[in-house]
Design a protein around this motif. Structure first.
Motif, short mmCIF file in Angstrom:
data_model
loop_
_atom_site.label_atom_id
_atom_site.label_comp_id
_atom_site.label_asym_id
_atom_site.label_seq_id
_atom_site.Cartn_x
_atom_site.Cartn_y
_atom_site.Cartn_z
N VAL A 43 -31.24 -3.92 14.77
CA VAL A 43 -31.49 -2.93 13.76
C VAL A 43 -32.74 -2.38 14.48
O VAL A 43 -33.89 -3.08 14.80
CB VAL A 43 -31.95 -3.54 12.56
CG1 VAL A 43 -32.48 -2.61 11.37
CG2 VAL A 43 -30.81 -4.22 11.83
N LEU A 44 -33.03 -1.13 14.42
CA LEU A 44 -34.30 -0.20 14.74
C LEU A 44 -34.77 0.28 13.39
O LEU A 44 -34.03 1.04 12.58
CB LEU A 44 -33.83 0.81 15.83
CG LEU A 44 -33.26 0.70 17.09
CD1 LEU A 44 -33.14 2.07 17.69
CD2 LEU A 44 -34.08 -0.34 17.74
N MET A 45 -35.88 -0.08 13.01
CA MET A 45 -36.17 -0.10 11.63
C MET A 45 -37.99 0.65 11.55
O MET A 45 -38.51 0.10 12.07
CB MET A 45 -36.38 -1.20 10.87
CG MET A 45 -36.98 -1.25 9.37
SD MET A 45 -37.02 -3.05 8.78
CE MET A 45 -35.61 -3.41 8.79
N VAL A 81 -34.69 -7.35 14.92
CA VAL A 81 -35.21 -6.26 14.32
C VAL A 81 -36.30 -5.63 15.09
O VAL A 81 -37.19 -6.52 15.52
CB VAL A 81 -35.49 -6.35 13.02
CG1 VAL A 81 -36.15 -5.13 12.53
CG2 VAL A 81 -34.42 -6.83 11.79
N ILE A 82 -36.07 -4.35 15.58
CA ILE A 82 -37.25 -3.62 16.34
C ILE A 82 -37.79 -2.72 15.36
O ILE A 82 -37.38 -1.94 14.98
CB ILE A 82 -36.81 -3.05 17.51
CG1 ILE A 82 -36.23 -3.85 18.72
CG2 ILE A 82 -37.98 -2.03 18.12
CD1 ILE A 82 -35.68 -3.36 19.90
N GLY A 137 -40.85 -11.70 11.09
CA GLY A 137 -39.69 -11.91 11.95
C GLY A 137 -39.16 -10.69 12.65
O GLY A 137 -38.14 -10.90 12.97
N ALA A 138 -39.88 -9.72 12.88
CA ALA A 138 -39.39 -8.59 13.90
C ALA A 138 -39.45 -9.22 15.39
O ALA A 138 -40.27 -10.10 15.65
CB ALA A 138 -40.45 -7.26 13.72
N LEU A 141 -37.47 1.84 24.87
CA LEU A 141 -36.89 1.58 23.86
C LEU A 141 -35.53 0.95 24.24
O LEU A 141 -35.02 -0.15 23.75
CB LEU A 141 -36.35 2.55 22.68
CG LEU A 141 -35.15 2.36 21.49
CD1 LEU A 141 -35.76 0.89 20.72
CD2 LEU A 141 -34.95 3.56 20.98
N SER A 142 -34.86 1.49 25.39
CA SER A 142 -33.56 1.07 25.83
C SER A 142 -33.88 -0.28 26.51
O SER A 142 -33.06 -1.28 26.44
CB SER A 142 -33.03 2.04 26.84
OG SER A 142 -32.01 1.45 27.41
N LYS A 143 -35.19 -0.54 27.27
CA LYS A 143 -35.26 -1.85 27.89
C LYS A 143 -35.38 -2.71 26.90
O LYS A 143 -34.88 -4.03 27.00
CB LYS A 143 -36.70 -1.79 28.78
CG LYS A 143 -37.21 -2.90 29.44
CD LYS A 143 -36.16 -3.30 30.62
CE LYS A 143 -36.84 -4.48 31.26
NZ LYS A 143 -35.86 -4.94 32.30
N LEU A 144 -36.32 -2.44 25.69
CA LEU A 144 -36.73 -3.45 24.71
C LEU A 144 -35.35 -4.01 23.95
O LEU A 144 -34.85 -5.09 23.80
CB LEU A 144 -37.59 -3.06 23.76
CG LEU A 144 -39.13 -3.03 24.18
CD1 LEU A 144 -39.97 -2.44 23.09
CD2 LEU A 144 -39.44 -4.20 24.53
N LEU A 145 -34.54 -3.01 23.82
CA LEU A 145 -33.07 -3.10 23.13
C LEU A 145 -32.34 -4.02 24.22
O LEU A 145 -31.63 -4.96 23.52
CB LEU A 145 -32.58 -1.86 22.90
CG LEU A 145 -31.06 -1.93 21.81
CD1 LEU A 145 -31.72 -2.68 20.60
CD2 LEU A 145 -30.69 -0.57 21.75
#
Length: 452
Positions: free
Chosen positions: A51-53, A78-79, A97-98, A111-115
């Motif tokens: 989830v991107l929040m 969750v990011i 909890g993120a 974002l792509s790398k973190l995901l």
């Protein structure tokens, strides 16, 4: 296997659209929600992989929403994204909890790398859970041997390895159904995902249902915490149900529903969870006969019988025994921390003459016991311990259907060798791999008459 599913939760439609376009170019399946309420509804309908929040939402914030999200699935990464990033806020949401924390404007490559990292971490954690849930197995090639039967099996499995359909493995107890299922997973398209197995025999209905589908806290006495079932743990991977023919009849329709709808519901829960698993089932029983007797559901039988693979019993491929014996001896040398292990003359004949009702499992146990009992690293006929049951034997002098002690088997084998060498004790001792004096003692012990 389906695409990885990402849920974007942000009230900024422009930002959502930009992230969605970017992620879809990366072959992700993307879903959007603009509020905390919409996020929870989306999770109830279909559980994503991440989830991107946004931190600030019209009806809540990420700190509050994280608790509700993780009440649904504590392992869901969750990011959190925010336009007002501070160190204190970052520390706070990580504690809540993120998995990661990003500030706006979002750099899409970052974002792509973190995901990618959080998804890989989740996959790794799932595999660890799967390993703990699975029975420990030594690695063995399920196609060991040179027989035509094993060659056919290898070709059959090779043709269906990437089909992603339900597979039914049939075979007697101990033939290696679990070993084959594990090999198929490790060499198939889901190899990077979890492999989870469960033996359906001996589990009562309540326990089997809880193990398969999981349960919510308070679902029954003793359910002190929510627990995911093995079908959740196996999400995107392979679920192996051993001895499915022994599954409780009341669980069978629930399993069929899961296979048809690809959704599960934990015991005590009110919502369904989407899953993506390949099922490999196995049985030593004749399922068609069980269907005819009304002991197994016909619709479930036809559903799991999409692709059928049969492992032949060891007695149908005795020519493979020398290869199997060599593999197990090399394995036992390492596992038992022994030196070189070898077979004395006549032992291979005894191994090939036995009917092996317990198949590969019994074969390994007999060799392991013999390896522990033998002297000097040489396994002799006197070190073997098995009982023949009703089946034709190729070993001369052994009657099928007799329950033989190791002493009787040893006596018969010594008498057979002496008969072949026409009573020459020196030559027989050499073939048996024992000193001449030992053989004379055995001849006296068993009252064997020397013939020329």
């Amino acid at each position: 296997m389906s695409e990885l599913h990402i849920l974007i939760v942000d009230d900024d439609e422009v930002l959502r659209g930009a992230i969605r376009t970017f992620l879809e170019m990366k072959d992700y399946l993307v879903q959007e929600a603009g509020t905390g309420e919409a996020c929870l509804k989306a999770l109830a309908a279909s559980l994503p992989d991440a989830v991107l929040m946004d931190y600030e939402l019209p009806d809540t914030n990420a700190s509050k929403l994280l608790r509700e999200v993780h009440a649904i699935d504590s392992s869901l990464p969750v990011i959190v994204i925010t336009g007002h990033g501070t160190i204190d806020l970052a520390v706070s949401v990580i504690k809540d909890g993120a998995e990661q924390f990003l500030t706006k404007p979002v750099e899409l490559l970052v974002l792509s790398k973190l995901l990618g990292n959080v998804l890989e971490n989740r996959r790794h954690k799932r595999k660890q859970v799967a390993v703990q849930a699975s029975r420990a197995r030594y690695k063995r090639d399920p196609f060991l041997g040179t027989s035509a039967a094993m060659s056919r099996l290898k070709k059959e499995v090779g043709r269906v390895l990437s089909c992603n359909r339900t597979i039914l493995i049939e075979g007697e107890t101990g033939t290696g159904k679990g070993v084959l299922a594990s090999w198929m997973h490790e060499n198939g398209p889901r190899a990077d995902e979890p492999f989870v197995d469960l033996n359906c025999a001996g589990l009562n209905r309540e326990l089997l249902e809880s193990e398969l589908f999981g349960h919510e806290k308070g679902a029954y006495t003793g359910a002190v915490a929510a627990k995911p079932g093995i079908m959740e743990v196996a999400h995107r991977g392979t679920m192996f149900l051993d001895e499915i023919g022994d599954m409780d009849p009341l669980i069978q329709p629930k399993l069929l529903k899961v296979l048809e709808e690809k959704q599960i519901r934990r015991v005590g829960d009110v919502r369904n969870r989407v899953i993506d698993v390949q099922l490999i089932a196995a049985t030593h029983r004749d399922l068609a006969s069980l269907v005819a007797e009304g002991k197994f559901r016909s619709d479930l039988y036809f559903r799991i019988n999409t692709i059928q693979v049969r492992i032949p019993p060891l007695r149908e491929r005795v020519e493979d025994i020398p290869v199997l014996a060599d593999w197990f001896l090399r394995y036992l040398e390492s596992d038992l921390n022994r030196g070189s292990l070898d077979l004395a003359e006549g032992v291979m004949q005894a191994l090939q003459g036995y009917s092996w009702p317990g198949n590969i499992r019994e074969f390994r146990n007999v060799l392991e016991r013999a390896a522990l009992l033998c002297d000097g690293g040489v396994i002799r006929i006197c070190d073997l311990k098995f009982q023949l049951i009703a089946s034709p034997s190729t070993q001369p002098g052994v009657e099928p259907g007799g329950d033989l002690t190791i002493e009787e088997l040893e006596r018969r084998h010594i008498a057979l060798v002496l008969q072949r060498v026409k009573g020459k004790v020196d030559e027989a001792a050499g073939k048996l791999g024992v000193p001449r004096s030992t053989l004379y003692s055995k001849i006296k012990q068993y009252n064997i008459t020397l013939t020329t």
